[in-house]
Design an enzyme around this catalytic site. Structure first.
Site, PDB file in Angstrom:
ATOM      1  CB  VAL A 180      -0.963   0.004   1.210  1.00  0.00           C
ATOM      2  CG1 VAL A 180      -1.772   1.301   1.254  1.00  0.00           C
ATOM      3  CG2 VAL A 180      -1.901  -1.192   1.148  1.00  0.00           C
ATOM      4  CB  CYS A 181       4.067   2.058   1.725  1.00  0.00           C
ATOM      5  SG  CYS A 181       3.650   1.572   3.423  1.00  0.00           S
ATOM      6  N   PRO A 182       3.752   2.241  -1.421  1.00  0.00           N
ATOM      7  CG  PRO A 182       4.316   0.503  -2.865  1.00  0.00           C
ATOM      8  CD  PRO A 182       4.109   0.810  -1.414  1.00  0.00           C
TER       9      PRO A 182
ATOM     10  CB  ILE B 120       5.196   7.108  -1.599  1.00  0.00           C
ATOM     11  CG1 ILE B 120       5.258   6.977  -0.071  1.00  0.00           C
ATOM     12  CG2 ILE B 120       6.415   7.843  -2.132  1.00  0.00           C
ATOM     13  CD1 ILE B 120       6.261   5.986   0.415  1.00  0.00           C
TER      14      ILE B 120
END
Length: 199
Positions: free
Chosen positions: A51-53, A56
């Site tokens: 999920v993080c990328p 970002i």
């Protein structure tokens, strides 16, 4: 750090100085260097995850929308500066994020995450997001657990609402307000006029 250890809106954002990756270089970043600007400060669990990328890169792809509104974006995780650099140097289609438009800050000692009360029991950051005004005050905060990503459009909407009321201190923004929508005066008469106008 707030006296009771629990940051709230209306308090000054805890200052920090840490190493960030900017344009594939290591640079010292202090929150206080952005005084005079709005700051969207967000925390995410870990580099090289899933999920993080998406978050970002979504914020990076919309960076011009923030910078045109006198706003800087900063992202923080408990990873090292070397991990950040490796992630940036890895293309998006290979599990990386590629070049991004704002700093990724390393919080290896977990001090920034602790100051913002987003450090979880696993030693990672929950998905905290803070909108900080040009004087350094926290105006908005949300915290998600890891499985659910955030919405860039909603962050922009809330940012613009705070900027609007800063420029128009007699007005407030009702639910679902977006730029161009009707606001209301913060008094009983103004409230009635607002509800009469929207029918």
């Amino acid at each position: 750090m707030p006296e009771n250890g629990c940051l709230r809106v209306g308090q000054m954002a805890p200052d920090f100085t840490a190493t960030g990756v900017v344009d594939q270089e290591f640079k010292e970043i202090s929150l206080s260097q952005y005084r005079g600007k709005y700051v969207v400060l967000f925390f995410y669990p870990l580099d090289f995850t899933f999920v993080c990328p998406t978050e970002i890169t979504a914020f990076s792809d919309r960076y011009a929308d923030f910078s045109s509104k006198n706003t800087e974006v900063l992202a923080v995780s408990v990873d090292s500066k070397y991990s950040h650099l490796a992630w940036i140097q890895t293309p998006r289609n290979q599990g990386g994020i590629g070049d991004i438009a704002y700093p990724l800050i390393a919080d290896l000692k977990k001090e920034i995450c602790a100051a913002y009360n987003v450090l979880n029991d696993d030693g990672e950051a929950d998905r905290g997001l803070f909108i900080i005004n040009p004087k350094g005050m926290v105006m908005h905060m949300t915290v998600n657990k890891a499985p659910v990503g955030r919405n860039v459009d909603e962050t922009l909407r809330v940012l613009q609402a705070y900027q609007y009321v800063e420029a128009n201190p007699d007005e407030v923004c009702p639910a679902n307000w977006t730029p161009g929508d009707k606001t209301m005066l913060e008094d009983p008469k103004g409230s009635k006029e607002y509800f009469s106008a929207i029918g």
